[in-house]
Write an enzyme that holds these catalytic residues in place. Structure first.
Site, PDB file in Angstrom:
ATOM      1  CG  ASP A 147      -5.477  -2.994  -1.258  1.00  0.00           C
ATOM      2  OD1 ASP A 147      -5.361  -4.224  -1.230  1.00  0.00           O
ATOM      3  OD2 ASP A 147      -4.791  -2.221  -0.550  1.00  0.00           O
TER       4      ASP A 147
ATOM      5  CG  ASP B 173       3.120  -2.260   6.340  1.00  0.00           C
ATOM      6  OD1 ASP B 173       2.606  -2.599   5.260  1.00  0.00           O
ATOM      7  OD2 ASP B 173       2.637  -2.564   7.454  1.00  0.00           O
TER       8      ASP B 173
ATOM      9  CG  HIS C  54      -6.982  -2.650   2.644  1.00  0.00           C
ATOM     10  ND1 HIS C  54      -7.746  -3.022   3.735  1.00  0.00           N
ATOM     11  CD2 HIS C  54      -6.284  -3.755   2.285  1.00  0.00           C
ATOM     12  CE1 HIS C  54      -7.511  -4.291   4.019  1.00  0.00           C
ATOM     13  NE2 HIS C  54      -6.628  -4.755   3.144  1.00  0.00           N
TER      14      HIS C  54
ATOM     15  NE  ARG D 110      -3.106  -2.521   2.933  1.00  0.00           N
ATOM     16  CZ  ARG D 110      -3.660  -2.820   4.085  1.00  0.00           C
ATOM     17  NH1 ARG D 110      -4.054  -1.863   4.898  1.00  0.00           N
ATOM     18  NH2 ARG D 110      -3.861  -4.074   4.450  1.00  0.00           N
TER      19      ARG D 110
ATOM     20  CD  GLU E  58      -5.614  -7.662  -1.940  1.00  0.00           C
ATOM     21  OE1 GLU E  58      -6.556  -8.171  -1.285  1.00  0.00           O
ATOM     22  OE2 GLU E  58      -4.567  -7.251  -1.408  1.00  0.00           O
TER      23      GLU E  58
ATOM     24  CE  LYS F  68      -9.384  -5.444   0.048  1.00  0.00           C
ATOM     25  NZ  LYS F  68      -8.715  -6.285   1.072  1.00  0.00           N
TER      26      LYS F  68
END
Length: 247
Positions: free
Chosen positions: A39, A232, A52, A11, A112, A114
């Site tokens: 995301d 992260d 996210h 992220r 990704e 979601k």
């Protein structure tokens, strides 16, 4: 010792910046990440946005479901001040905005989808079309916990790399991944035991654990020859990789 483990900023540089914002992605590149992870969901009017959670409550000053808000409504929200007042004014980016920026960098990008809780209609095709628009076919990985979605992606665009997201210690997951057309394993960190890393390498399938933040975990996975990690803290991971490479 040559260490080739790739570093994906989870992220963006989420440890030091508000997740899934342009400043988090730009910082990850500056800190030496090889790629970014983000995301994607759809606004009420079908715009792919980078966030996210299925609701905006945790990472903005707003409240409600992403699917119930238009793009214009989402753009009015502050996506930075919850993390630190110095990031006030950061917005929820669109996927279009991020890909337009990524195109002019050397970064890999893991998108990704979601769509495990909210079944966003046509999300797969929308994402694929944007990847093609920015000619990022060779630099993109599409992943999801919704493996039906990955099957759809493989059917629509078999030339794009897909990766299964999973939490458990699956037995020989490369066989399952290949059966649905995926070519990489994105597992929860506890599932990335040494035997799994070795067997995945022998099976010719990249294993990329998430979310790897502790120095000892970063170091051990890199020394084990793991294909990539999601972290992260990309700068921390880059420093550890440099130290290992010079040892």
């Amino acid at each position: 010792m040559s260490v080739n483990t790739l570093i994906f900023a989870h992220r963006g540089a989420k440890g030091t910046h508000p997740e899934n914002t342009m400043i988090a992605f730009q910082t990850a590149e500056q800190q030496g990440a090889d790629g970014i992870e983000l995301d994607v969901q759809l606004s009420k009017d079908g715009v792919p946005v980078v966030i996210h959670d299925e609701t905006v409550d945790r990472t903005t000053n707003g409240s409600g479901w992403v699917k119930d808000m238009t793009y214009q409504e989402l753009q009015t929200l502050d996506a930075g001040s919850w993390f630190d007042p110095s990031f006030t004014g950061q917005r929820i980016p669109t996927l279009n905005e991020v890909l337009a920026w990524v195109r002019d960098t050397p970064l890999l990008i893991n998108i990704e989808l979601k769509n495990g809780i909210v079944p966003y209609p046509n999300l797969e095709q929308i994402v694929i079309d944007l990847v093609h628009r920015y000619q990022l076919e060779k630099r993109v990985i599409l992943s999801s916990f919704n493996h039906y979605s990955l099957v759809d992606i493989h059917r629509l665009a078999p030339h794009l790399e897909t990766a299964i997201l999973y939490m458990e210690g699956l037995y020989e997951p490369w066989h399952y991944a290949r059966r649905i057309g995926a070519s990489a394993l994105h597992c929860y960190l506890p599932a990335a035991v040494p035997k799994m890393i070795e067997e995945a390498k022998r099976a010719g399938m990249p294993l990329r654990p998430f979310t790897v933040n502790r120095e000892e975990d970063i170091s051990s996975l890199m020394q084990a020859g793991c294909a990539a990690i999601f972290t992260d803290w990309p700068e921390r991971a880059r420093n550890i990789r440099q130290t290992l490479s010079h040892s």
